[in-house]
Write a protein that holds these residues in place. Structure first.
Motif, short mmCIF file in Angstrom:
data_model
loop_
_atom_site.label_atom_id
_atom_site.label_comp_id
_atom_site.label_asym_id
_atom_site.label_seq_id
_atom_site.Cartn_x
_atom_site.Cartn_y
_atom_site.Cartn_z
N UNK A 137 35.22 -6.20 -19.80
CA UNK A 137 33.86 -6.64 -19.51
C UNK A 137 33.25 -5.84 -18.36
N UNK A 138 34.03 -5.59 -17.33
CA UNK A 138 33.55 -4.80 -16.19
C UNK A 138 33.28 -3.36 -16.60
N UNK A 139 34.17 -2.78 -17.37
CA UNK A 139 33.97 -1.41 -17.83
C UNK A 139 32.70 -1.31 -18.67
N UNK A 140 32.44 -2.32 -19.49
CA UNK A 140 31.23 -2.34 -20.29
C UNK A 140 29.98 -2.40 -19.42
N UNK A 141 30.02 -3.18 -18.35
CA UNK A 141 28.89 -3.25 -17.43
C UNK A 141 28.62 -1.90 -16.79
N UNK A 142 29.65 -1.15 -16.51
CA UNK A 142 29.48 0.16 -15.88
C UNK A 142 28.89 1.20 -16.81
N UNK A 143 28.96 0.97 -18.11
CA UNK A 143 28.41 1.95 -19.06
C UNK A 143 26.93 1.73 -19.30
N UNK A 168 49.68 -14.46 -20.14
CA UNK A 168 48.32 -15.00 -20.21
C UNK A 168 47.42 -14.40 -19.13
N UNK A 169 47.95 -14.27 -17.92
CA UNK A 169 47.17 -13.69 -16.82
C UNK A 169 46.87 -12.21 -17.08
N UNK A 170 47.84 -11.49 -17.64
CA UNK A 170 47.63 -10.08 -17.98
C UNK A 170 46.52 -9.95 -19.03
N UNK A 171 46.55 -10.79 -20.03
CA UNK A 171 45.52 -10.76 -21.07
C UNK A 171 44.16 -11.09 -20.49
N UNK A 172 44.08 -12.07 -19.61
CA UNK A 172 42.81 -12.42 -18.97
C UNK A 172 42.29 -11.25 -18.15
N UNK A 173 43.17 -10.58 -17.43
CA UNK A 173 42.76 -9.40 -16.65
C UNK A 173 42.29 -8.27 -17.56
N UNK A 174 42.96 -8.10 -18.69
CA UNK A 174 42.56 -7.06 -19.65
C UNK A 174 41.15 -7.34 -20.14
N UNK A 175 40.85 -8.60 -20.45
CA UNK A 175 39.51 -8.96 -20.91
C UNK A 175 38.49 -8.77 -19.79
N UNK A 176 38.84 -9.16 -18.57
CA UNK A 176 37.95 -8.96 -17.42
C UNK A 176 37.66 -7.48 -17.22
N UNK A 177 38.69 -6.67 -17.33
CA UNK A 177 38.54 -5.23 -17.14
C UNK A 177 37.60 -4.65 -18.18
#
Length: 114
Positions: free
Chosen positions: A106-112, A95-104
């Motif tokens: 979202x962050x990658x999208x902000x950088x684009x 569950x924590x890995x999946x949450x981090x994947x989603x966070x990542x």
């Protein structure tokens, strides 16, 4: 053996050994001089604790599963309760890995964005 010898034999700091003792993971008697005195099997116990910590388990969970651990691996005397505890820990990690994947993502999208 004294805490310094246990520390040397396991590569674990005396501070960590005292912490393990405070958490109920490791036990020591007291010599006449008041110093901690560890039994020979403490070396294996510390090795087990370190392996379980590397697996991402908390000291609270380790306290529950350590009585079932055998050898330095450790290898377990499996029972339904132990499988349930470790299975729950694995599911929590997933569950924590999946949450981090989603966070990542979202962050990658902000950088684009400009």
């Amino acid at each position: 053996m004294l805490i310094g010898e246990l520390s040397r034999r396991t590569g674990v700091s005396a501070r960590s050994l005292r912490y393990y003792e405070a958490q109920g993971l490791l036990s020591a008697g007291r010599g006449a001089n008041g110093y901690r005195a560890y039994a020979e099997e403490a070396v294996v116990t510390v090795t087990q604790i370190r392996a379980l910590l590397r697996a991402g388990l908390t000291t609270e969970v380790i306290a529950q599963v350590l009585p079932c651990a055998r050898g330095e691996g450790p290898v377990f005397d499996w029972c339904a309760e132990l499988r349930e505890i470790l299975g729950g820990e694995l599911a929590g990690m997933d569950d924590r890995i999946e949450a981090l994947r989603l966070n990542r993502g979202a962050l990658a999208e902000l950088l684009t964005k400009p």
